[in-house]
Design an enzyme around this catalytic site. Sequence first.
Site, PDB file in Angstrom:
ATOM      1  N   LYS A  64       0.887  -1.169   0.000  1.00  0.00           N
ATOM      2  CA  LYS A  64       0.000   0.000   0.000  1.00  0.00           C
ATOM      3  C   LYS A  64       0.927   1.222   0.000  1.00  0.00           C
ATOM      4  O   LYS A  64       1.456   1.622   1.030  1.00  0.00           O
ATOM      5  CB  LYS A  64      -0.856  -0.087   1.255  1.00  0.00           C
ATOM      6  CG  LYS A  64      -1.810   0.998   1.686  1.00  0.00           C
ATOM      7  CD  LYS A  64      -2.065   2.151   0.852  1.00  0.00           C
ATOM      8  CE  LYS A  64      -2.505   3.339   1.673  1.00  0.00           C
ATOM      9  NZ  LYS A  64      -1.798   4.539   1.234  1.00  0.00           N
ATOM     10  N   SER A  88       3.624   7.020  10.889  1.00  0.00           N
ATOM     11  CA  SER A  88       3.432   7.734  12.152  1.00  0.00           C
ATOM     12  C   SER A  88       2.967   6.800  13.265  1.00  0.00           C
ATOM     13  O   SER A  88       2.382   5.737  13.016  1.00  0.00           O
ATOM     14  CB  SER A  88       2.387   8.832  11.944  1.00  0.00           C
ATOM     15  OG  SER A  88       1.177   8.231  11.541  1.00  0.00           O
ATOM     16  N   GLU A 109       7.775   0.601  12.236  1.00  0.00           N
ATOM     17  CA  GLU A 109       8.894   1.564  12.230  1.00  0.00           C
ATOM     18  C   GLU A 109       8.245   2.936  12.318  1.00  0.00           C
ATOM     19  O   GLU A 109       7.697   3.418  11.331  1.00  0.00           O
ATOM     20  CB  GLU A 109       9.692   1.462  10.932  1.00  0.00           C
ATOM     21  CG  GLU A 109      10.309   0.121  10.664  1.00  0.00           C
ATOM     22  CD  GLU A 109      11.524  -0.136  11.520  1.00  0.00           C
ATOM     23  OE1 GLU A 109      12.173   0.841  11.945  1.00  0.00           O
ATOM     24  OE2 GLU A 109      11.811  -1.306  11.784  1.00  0.00           O
ATOM     25  N   CYS A 133      13.414   9.759   9.160  1.00  0.00           N
ATOM     26  CA  CYS A 133      12.985   9.177  10.442  1.00  0.00           C
ATOM     27  C   CYS A 133      14.031   9.349  11.534  1.00  0.00           C
ATOM     28  O   CYS A 133      13.700   9.575  12.683  1.00  0.00           O
ATOM     29  CB  CYS A 133      12.624   7.711  10.262  1.00  0.00           C
ATOM     30  SG  CYS A 133      13.934   6.737   9.527  1.00  0.00           S
ATOM     31  N   GLU A 136       7.284  14.992  17.454  1.00  0.00           N
ATOM     32  CA  GLU A 136       7.983  14.950  16.172  1.00  0.00           C
ATOM     33  C   GLU A 136       7.418  16.037  15.245  1.00  0.00           C
ATOM     34  O   GLU A 136       6.210  16.142  15.071  1.00  0.00           O
ATOM     35  CB  GLU A 136       7.756  13.570  15.540  1.00  0.00           C
ATOM     36  CG  GLU A 136       8.580  13.338  14.312  1.00  0.00           C
ATOM     37  CD  GLU A 136       8.272  12.001  13.660  1.00  0.00           C
ATOM     38  OE1 GLU A 136       7.080  11.633  13.585  1.00  0.00           O
ATOM     39  OE2 GLU A 136       9.209  11.331  13.227  1.00  0.00           O
TER      40      GLU A 136
HETATM   41  P1  NAD Z   1       1.420   8.118   8.009  1.00  0.00           P
HETATM   42  O1  NAD Z   1       1.412   7.253   9.225  1.00  0.00           O
HETATM   43  O2  NAD Z   1       0.467   9.221   7.923  1.00  0.00           O
HETATM   44  O3  NAD Z   1       1.188   7.232   6.701  1.00  0.00           O
HETATM   45  C1  NAD Z   1       1.988   6.114   6.440  1.00  0.00           C
HETATM   46  C2  NAD Z   1       1.200   5.151   5.577  1.00  0.00           C
HETATM   47  O4  NAD Z   1       0.107   4.661   6.345  1.00  0.00           O
HETATM   48  C3  NAD Z   1       0.615   5.763   4.310  1.00  0.00           C
HETATM   49  O5  NAD Z   1       0.721   4.839   3.248  1.00  0.00           O
HETATM   50  C4  NAD Z   1      -0.841   5.959   4.685  1.00  0.00           C
HETATM   51  O6  NAD Z   1      -1.722   5.909   3.582  1.00  0.00           O
HETATM   52  C5  NAD Z   1      -1.085   4.768   5.583  1.00  0.00           C
HETATM   53  N1  NAD Z   1      -2.233   4.940   6.486  1.00  0.00           N
HETATM   54  C6  NAD Z   1      -2.794   6.097   6.928  1.00  0.00           C
HETATM   55  N2  NAD Z   1      -3.854   5.832   7.718  1.00  0.00           N
HETATM   56  C7  NAD Z   1      -3.951   4.493   7.783  1.00  0.00           C
HETATM   57  C8  NAD Z   1      -4.843   3.605   8.464  1.00  0.00           C
HETATM   58  N3  NAD Z   1      -5.844   4.043   9.223  1.00  0.00           N
HETATM   59  N4  NAD Z   1      -4.639   2.268   8.318  1.00  0.00           N
HETATM   60  C9  NAD Z   1      -3.632   1.802   7.575  1.00  0.00           C
HETATM   61  N5  NAD Z   1      -2.768   2.585   6.894  1.00  0.00           N
HETATM   62  C10 NAD Z   1      -2.925   3.918   7.005  1.00  0.00           C
HETATM   63  O7  NAD Z   1       2.947   8.603   7.868  1.00  0.00           O
HETATM   64  P2  NAD Z   1       3.550   9.589   6.792  1.00  0.00           P
HETATM   65  O8  NAD Z   1       3.038  10.948   7.115  1.00  0.00           O
HETATM   66  O9  NAD Z   1       3.386   9.036   5.425  1.00  0.00           O
HETATM   67  O10 NAD Z   1       5.114   9.501   7.139  1.00  0.00           O
HETATM   68  C11 NAD Z   1       5.693  10.262   8.151  1.00  0.00           C
HETATM   69  C12 NAD Z   1       5.839   9.442   9.411  1.00  0.00           C
HETATM   70  O11 NAD Z   1       6.596   8.268   9.131  1.00  0.00           O
HETATM   71  C13 NAD Z   1       6.629  10.177  10.469  1.00  0.00           C
HETATM   72  O12 NAD Z   1       6.021   9.980  11.716  1.00  0.00           O
HETATM   73  C14 NAD Z   1       7.982   9.485  10.452  1.00  0.00           C
HETATM   74  O13 NAD Z   1       8.713   9.541  11.631  1.00  0.00           O
HETATM   75  C15 NAD Z   1       7.619   8.105  10.102  1.00  0.00           C
HETATM   76  N6  NAD Z   1       8.779   7.404   9.538  1.00  0.00           N
HETATM   77  C16 NAD Z   1       9.425   6.457  10.292  1.00  0.00           C
HETATM   78  C17 NAD Z   1      10.545   5.796   9.788  1.00  0.00           C
HETATM   79  C18 NAD Z   1      11.253   4.726  10.566  1.00  0.00           C
HETATM   80  O14 NAD Z   1      12.034   3.983   9.990  1.00  0.00           O
HETATM   81  N7  NAD Z   1      11.040   4.604  11.846  1.00  0.00           N
HETATM   82  C19 NAD Z   1      10.990   6.108   8.506  1.00  0.00           C
HETATM   83  C20 NAD Z   1      10.322   7.086   7.782  1.00  0.00           C
HETATM   84  C21 NAD Z   1       9.198   7.709   8.304  1.00  0.00           C
END
Ligand code: NAD
Length: 543
Positions: free
Chosen positions: A237, A291, A313, A348, A447
């Site tokens: 996804k 997130s 992650e 991240c 964050e």
């Molecule tokens: P997000 O959590 O908003 O979205 C991530 C993914 O989850 C997207 O594909 C989104 O469509 C999907 N999603 C959203 N709602 C969902 C639900 N209810 N059920 C299932 N899937 C759903 O994150 P983002 O804004 O795309 O990315 C930024 C975040 O990612 C930041 O918090 C960052 O720290 C984190 N991040 C972590 C790492 C790591 O390795 N720890 C790496 C990169 C980013």
Amino acid sequence: MAERVILSDELDVFHGKALRQSRTLLKGVAKSVFAPGKPVSNERRIWMALDQPTIEALRSRAAPVGLNFIGNKRVPAASGAELPLISPINGEQLTTLADSAAVDMDNAVAAARASFEAGVWSDMPPAERKRIMCRWADLIEQNALEIAVLGVRDNGTDIRSALKGEPLSAATTIRFYAEAIDKRNGEITPTRKDVLSLIKKEAVGVVGVIIPWNFPLMIGAWKMAPALAVGNSVVVKPSEDAPLSTLRVIELAAEAGMPAGVLNAVNGGGAVVGEALGLHMDVDVLAFTGSGGVGRRLLEYSARSNMKRVYLELGGKSPNLVFADAPNLEQAAKETAASIFRNNGQVCVAASRLAVERSIYDDFMHMVAEAAKNYKVGDPLNLAHTTGALANAAQLTKVKSAVSLATEQGANLFYGGQQLDIDCGGFYHEPTILTDVEREMDVVQNEVFGPVLAARAFDTENQAIEIANETVYGLSSVLWTRELSRAHRLSSRIKSGTVQVNCFSGADVTSPLGGVKQSGNGSDRSLHALEKYENNKATWIQL
Ligand code: NAD
């Protein structure tokens, strides 16, 4: 030619090397690389091809519609619905993508399950799987610049970081796991002599992968590659904000010979198709980067459905502790800036909280501000810029609100703080440094995922450790000291998945990346990542 090489080599941004390399040195590298008779690596050739006219030619292509990819076919959502995809470069619609629903996810999971049970991939000899995955990596490399430009158009990362951190990194990751497949043995346990007790590693079945918008290919490959390497079928996804490069790379897997149904993608809103994947009864493992809020939901989905394993992650608020005895303070200041300003802090492991030993605090902060001037923010496809756009409008709003709330709460705006290039419609913001922050402030605890550094001084080692461990996160940390015993002592007291000493490198695929506390569980990268996508099958034979 020399100009092209300088541009490309300045580029090792993700590994924090760019700021270390002078133009003079690069010219030297160029001479030695292109010395007659010396072989030129594939990667070097790709960097050589990076120039503005080539980028503009790729930018002018019509962006493809983000269709689903199920059973090795590009298909629209069953309903025909589409979502707009906005480019952060100028805020305009770039293309559309399939606005899928649960039925589309059902189709993808069914295709994945059918391919798994048919054994077209899972039962393929490991050496054959390796061959296909290596071919996949080659195709990604061959199309690297096209893939990188496509990705920049939907997520705004500057082209140099995108090329290095996306297709080239993904190709490296895919090769790493492909090459491991036929070199891992099962085990015989040391039990009674009248028994043969075997442990065989078996693929779990169907793996769901949910990807964020920052470095979607790098992060996607960290999950797809080990899951596929051990024989699983996968449903991805992609982020609805940045799906295009991921979809292109998934198509290339089919071109490389991956059988139909083994690697699928379903586009759409997270709350719809992400939820459908999380709740699916026929998905065995879910691997997620994103997130904390969504991570929490995925754990709930698992509990409400088939109790699938969920690997998370999540975010971070990584500390950067600078002691007065750091081996090279100028270097530390440059890498401190890189650790939070490269890709606008949308990393991240970004070291967003800086703590500096009081005796050098004032001088060091001026050095970091000086280093921040090197980050030229603007159109991410213009090679004159080192930093691109924030990924979407919500991200820009989040950054602006975090800065104004921090100053309201008493932080000192030391550098930056303004939105940039407002007239062009894109999402740009200055590198920003807030000093004299305090533990209770939102900018310290939450964050931002933007170019915002929150800094303060410390007096003792214990204070530094308290600062390091003061948030709910535990993804990564950075430590600058010349004293080896202090490096070891602090490394074990800091609660984070990774501790980097005297560098901010991002490490490589051989080293695990995972969080503790609310930064997640399980690790991407390293050979250990293979274990997330396997079961230990025990066979106990009475002899
Ligand atoms: P997000 O959590 O908003 O979205 C991530 C993914 O989850 C997207 O594909 C989104 O469509 C999907 N999603 C959203 N709602 C969902 C639900 N209810 N059920 C299932 N899937 C759903 O994150 P983002 O804004 O795309 O990315 C930024 C975040 O990612 C930041 O918090 C960052 O720290 C984190 N991040 C972590 C790492 C790591 O390795 N720890 C790496 C990169 C980013």
